[in-house]
Design a protein around this motif. Structure first.
Motif, PDB file in Angstrom:
ATOM      1  N   ILE A 251       0.849  -1.187   0.000  1.00  0.00           N
ATOM      2  CA  ILE A 251       0.000   0.000   0.000  1.00  0.00           C
ATOM      3  C   ILE A 251       0.889   1.244   0.000  1.00  0.00           C
ATOM      4  N   PRO A 252       0.795   2.092  -1.026  1.00  0.00           N
ATOM      5  CA  PRO A 252       1.685   3.253  -1.118  1.00  0.00           C
ATOM      6  C   PRO A 252       1.587   4.154   0.113  1.00  0.00           C
ATOM      7  N   GLY A 253       2.735   4.576   0.591  1.00  0.00           N
ATOM      8  CA  GLY A 253       2.754   5.437   1.759  1.00  0.00           C
ATOM      9  C   GLY A 253       2.869   4.640   3.040  1.00  0.00           C
ATOM     10  N   LEU A 254       2.115   3.567   3.149  1.00  0.00           N
ATOM     11  CA  LEU A 254       2.211   2.712   4.327  1.00  0.00           C
ATOM     12  C   LEU A 254       3.381   1.759   4.175  1.00  0.00           C
ATOM     13  N   PHE A 255       3.459   1.043   3.045  1.00  0.00           N
ATOM     14  CA  PHE A 255       4.539   0.091   2.788  1.00  0.00           C
ATOM     15  C   PHE A 255       5.474   0.643   1.713  1.00  0.00           C
ATOM     16  N   PRO A 256       6.759   0.355   1.791  1.00  0.00           N
ATOM     17  CA  PRO A 256       7.682   0.838   0.759  1.00  0.00           C
ATOM     18  C   PRO A 256       7.476   0.103  -0.559  1.00  0.00           C
ATOM     19  N   PRO A 257       7.765   0.759  -1.684  1.00  0.00           N
ATOM     20  CA  PRO A 257       7.709   0.070  -2.973  1.00  0.00           C
ATOM     21  C   PRO A 257       8.729  -1.067  -3.006  1.00  0.00           C
ATOM     22  N   VAL A 258       8.535  -1.970  -3.943  1.00  0.00           N
ATOM     23  CA  VAL A 258       9.460  -3.087  -4.123  1.00  0.00           C
ATOM     24  C   VAL A 258      10.290  -2.831  -5.381  1.00  0.00           C
ATOM     25  N   ASN A 259      11.600  -2.912  -5.254  1.00  0.00           N
ATOM     26  CA  ASN A 259      12.491  -2.760  -6.393  1.00  0.00           C
ATOM     27  C   ASN A 259      12.553  -4.052  -7.194  1.00  0.00           C
ATOM     28  N   ILE A 260      12.269  -3.968  -8.476  1.00  0.00           N
ATOM     29  CA  ILE A 260      12.421  -5.100  -9.379  1.00  0.00           C
ATOM     30  C   ILE A 260      13.616  -4.810 -10.277  1.00  0.00           C
ATOM     31  N   ASN A 261      14.635  -5.650 -10.201  1.00  0.00           N
ATOM     32  CA  ASN A 261      15.850  -5.455 -10.985  1.00  0.00           C
ATOM     33  C   ASN A 261      15.677  -6.024 -12.393  1.00  0.00           C
ATOM     34  N   VAL A 262      16.026  -5.237 -13.395  1.00  0.00           N
ATOM     35  CA  VAL A 262      15.913  -5.662 -14.790  1.00  0.00           C
ATOM     36  C   VAL A 262      17.221  -5.354 -15.517  1.00  0.00           C
ATOM     37  N   MET A 263      17.375  -5.970 -16.694  1.00  0.00           N
ATOM     38  CA  MET A 263      18.541  -5.723 -17.523  1.00  0.00           C
ATOM     39  C   MET A 263      18.101  -5.145 -18.862  1.00  0.00           C
ATOM     40  N   VAL A 264      18.764  -4.079 -19.298  1.00  0.00           N
ATOM     41  CA  VAL A 264      18.509  -3.470 -20.599  1.00  0.00           C
ATOM     42  C   VAL A 264      19.843  -3.290 -21.299  1.00  0.00           C
ATOM     43  N   ASP A 265      19.988  -3.945 -22.452  1.00  0.00           N
ATOM     44  CA  ASP A 265      21.250  -3.884 -23.193  1.00  0.00           C
ATOM     45  C   ASP A 265      22.441  -4.265 -22.321  1.00  0.00           C
ATOM     46  N   GLY A 266      22.233  -5.267 -21.477  1.00  0.00           N
ATOM     47  CA  GLY A 266      23.315  -5.755 -20.633  1.00  0.00           C
ATOM     48  C   GLY A 266      23.620  -4.908 -19.418  1.00  0.00           C
ATOM     49  N   LYS A 267      22.822  -3.863 -19.186  1.00  0.00           N
ATOM     50  CA  LYS A 267      23.045  -2.987 -18.039  1.00  0.00           C
ATOM     51  C   LYS A 267      21.907  -3.135 -17.028  1.00  0.00           C
ATOM     52  N   PRO A 268      22.212  -3.110 -15.715  1.00  0.00           N
ATOM     53  CA  PRO A 268      21.178  -3.273 -14.690  1.00  0.00           C
ATOM     54  C   PRO A 268      20.423  -1.975 -14.416  1.00  0.00           C
ATOM     55  N   TYR A 269      19.108  -2.102 -14.257  1.00  0.00           N
ATOM     56  CA  TYR A 269      18.261  -0.970 -13.895  1.00  0.00           C
ATOM     57  C   TYR A 269      17.232  -1.441 -12.871  1.00  0.00           C
ATOM     58  N   GLU A 270      16.450  -0.476 -12.363  1.00  0.00           N
ATOM     59  CA  GLU A 270      15.447  -0.787 -11.347  1.00  0.00           C
ATOM     60  C   GLU A 270      14.080  -0.256 -11.754  1.00  0.00           C
ATOM     61  N   GLU A 271      13.060  -1.003 -11.404  1.00  0.00           N
ATOM     62  CA  GLU A 271      11.676  -0.542 -11.500  1.00  0.00           C
ATOM     63  C   GLU A 271      11.093  -0.497 -10.092  1.00  0.00           C
ATOM     64  N   LEU A 272      10.220   0.456  -9.829  1.00  0.00           N
ATOM     65  CA  LEU A 272       9.515   0.524  -8.548  1.00  0.00           C
ATOM     66  C   LEU A 272       8.095   0.014  -8.738  1.00  0.00           C
ATOM     67  N   HIS A 273       7.706  -0.990  -7.955  1.00  0.00           N
ATOM     68  CA  HIS A 273       6.359  -1.550  -8.047  1.00  0.00           C
ATOM     69  C   HIS A 273       5.648  -1.449  -6.700  1.00  0.00           C
ATOM     70  N   VAL A 274       4.346  -1.119  -6.776  1.00  0.00           N
ATOM     71  CA  VAL A 274       3.514  -1.009  -5.575  1.00  0.00           C
ATOM     72  C   VAL A 274       2.192  -1.731  -5.810  1.00  0.00           C
ATOM     73  N   ASP A 275       1.306  -1.555  -4.852  1.00  0.00           N
ATOM     74  CA  ASP A 275      -0.029  -2.160  -4.828  1.00  0.00           C
ATOM     75  C   ASP A 275      -0.701  -2.145  -6.206  1.00  0.00           C
ATOM     76  N   GLY A 276      -1.089  -3.329  -6.676  1.00  0.00           N
ATOM     77  CA  GLY A 276      -1.805  -3.397  -7.944  1.00  0.00           C
ATOM     78  C   GLY A 276      -3.120  -2.651  -7.929  1.00  0.00           C
ATOM     79  N   GLY A 277      -3.698  -2.455  -6.720  1.00  0.00           N
ATOM     80  CA  GLY A 277      -4.962  -1.746  -6.607  1.00  0.00           C
ATOM     81  C   GLY A 277      -4.890  -0.276  -6.939  1.00  0.00           C
ATOM     82  N   VAL A 278      -3.669   0.271  -7.048  1.00  0.00           N
ATOM     83  CA  VAL A 278      -3.530   1.669  -7.453  1.00  0.00           C
ATOM     84  C   VAL A 278      -4.072   1.868  -8.858  1.00  0.00           C
ATOM     85  N   THR A 279      -3.905   0.861  -9.713  1.00  0.00           N
ATOM     86  CA  THR A 279      -4.370   0.965 -11.096  1.00  0.00           C
ATOM     87  C   THR A 279      -5.602   0.109 -11.369  1.00  0.00           C
ATOM     88  N   ARG A 280      -5.723  -1.038 -10.693  1.00  0.00           N
ATOM     89  CA  ARG A 280      -6.895  -1.900 -10.865  1.00  0.00           C
ATOM     90  C   ARG A 280      -7.177  -2.629  -9.566  1.00  0.00           C
TER      91      ARG A 280
END
Length: 426
Positions: A251-280
């Motif tokens: 839940i945004p604000g109450l719980f911290p987002p979760v970092n999802i590590n991904v690779m793009v062109d061989g380089k590491p990056y991060e995505e921030l993911h939160v409660d699916g209920g924010v969008t649906r």
């Protein structure tokens, strides 16, 4: 927090509101969190995570070529088309959708265990979950053998066993007002390599488990194909499976987002993911397409039955609001979320009508009036679990239209109560 609850405010919007207010008040002096987000030019392609092919897709993107999309994101869909049970010459597809609801997820867990006791709980070909529903969904997917774990998760643990308060760091630039390390440990207790092997085995049979999160950077819903993650059969897959569940329930604000590590062109990056209920608040298909578009994979259009378990109430309740900033904003946000939830349900109902899908829905009864004494209150959740269990065991009442929907006739294919489970082909 106890004061806010005493005023009759639900904890989820209150915490989100507090985080928002904190950002407005101290945002100028807060330390900036160092991140390495995915470059904008690569976001739309949804980079692979741990080289898992078909692990996820955008929840709001309608593919032009569904066959090509399935080859990328639903590799086992043909297996479902082949092995779905047959009754009267037609394949039978049973779908279970579990909504968000915070601690009210105890209701959905109770419904499922009661449904098992009734003796006619289907083996669902598709199970989806968002937020609280994401915690229920993996156990629901594996069936009645996991009813004991469902009951434990939703009735045994209180707030201090799931989250650790960190109000001051949260107010001074942190990611949230609570730390979810205890919740992560709880998820790890139940979700291990053996659990993933069972999910993978069911996925090989053609059954699908989908979990929804919200990508905060892109501000879009993401649908995760948990079966594909389970097939990877390594520790990275186990950690990702856990991360997706935690993110969907964050839940945004109450719980911290979760970092999802991904690779793009061989380089590491991060995505921030939160409660699916924010969008649906709830979703019912692994791809954002009408049910009819899946018919091409069956020799004859299958008969589909949809069961939605709404973990919460959707009816309006009169409650005077104090003329103070937090109560006014909290009540407004809660009303907004309920309205969004109703919109999601109507869209699903309309899609069901178009494809002659049997629409069935349960929600927390209006006469359940017990209030929690803390965010996660075992006494409250046990009472709600027991209500859900009684409803599941009695067989309903399953609604044939969403609340506030101006439709007189029942939806096609729906009955007064869930029909008996259908044995799958070996």
């Amino acid at each position: 927090m106890q004061f806010l609850l005493a005023q009759g405010l639900r904890p989820e919007p209150v915490f989100g509101l507090l985080a928002l207010l904190a950002a407005l008040i101290v945002g100028g002096c807060a330390a900036t969190m160092e991140r390495n987000p995915v470059p904008a030019g690569f976001v739309d392609s949804l980079p692979q995570v741990h080289r898992i092919k078909g692990g996820r897709t955008w929840g709001d993107e309608t593919p032009v070529d569904i066959r090509a999309e399935m080859k990328k994101h639903l590799l086992n869909m043909p297996q479902l088309a082949r092995d779905a049970p047959v009754v009267g010459g037609r394949k039978q597809i049973e779908i279970l959708a579990l909504s968000g609801g915070g601690p009210d997820g105890a209701f959905g867990a109770g419904v499922l265990t009661g449904w098992t006791a009734r003796g006619d709980r289907p083996e669902f070909e598709l199970v989806t979950g968002v937020s609280a529903g994401a915690i229920i969904a993996p156990f629901a997917f594996l069936g009645p053998d996991y009813d004991r774990q469902l009951e434990e998760v939703w009735t045994r643990y209180e707030t201090r066993q799931l989250v650790t308060a960190q109000f001051l760091p949260g107010l001074l630039g942190g990611a949230a007002l609570a730390d979810t390390a205890p919740l992560r440990e709880l998820i790890s207790k139940y979700i291990d390599a053996a659990f993933l092997r069972k999910v993978a085995a069911e996925y090989r049979r053609g059954r699908i488990l989908s979990i929804g999160t919200t990508n905060l950077d892109a501000r879009r819903p993401v649908v995760w194909n948990m079966g594909e993650i389970a097939l990877a059969a390594n520790q990275q897959a186990v950690e990702l499976f856990r991360d997706v569940i935690l993110a969907s329930a964050s839940i945004p604000g109450l719980f911290p987002p979760v970092n999802i590590n991904v690779m793009v062109d061989g380089k590491p990056y991060e995505e921030l993911h939160v409660d699916g209920g924010v969008t649906r608040q709830v979703f019912v298909a692994p791809l954002n397409v009408p049910y009819r578009m899946f018919d091409q994979f069956y020799g004859r259009a299958p008969h589909r039955t949809l069961y939605i378990i709404q973990n919460g109430k959707l009816t309006a309740h009169y409650e005077p609001v104090k003329e103070q900033t937090i109560p006014i904003a909290a009540s407004s946000i809660s009303t907004l979320l309920t309205s969004q939830n109703k919109g999601d349900l109507y869209r699903i109902y309309r899609m069901s009508l178009d494809a002659e899908v049997g629409f069935n829905m349960l929600m927390v009864p209006d006469d359940f009036e017990l209030r929690p004494k803390q965010v996660f209150d075992p006494e409250y959740q046990r009472a709600l679990f027991d209500v859900g269990r009684r409803i599941g065991q009695s067989g309903g009442p399953w609604l044939k239209v969403p609340p506030d929907t101006a439709v007189a006739q029942p939806s096609p294919g729906g009955g007064a109560s869930p029909k008996p489970a259908i044995a799958r082909n070996p």
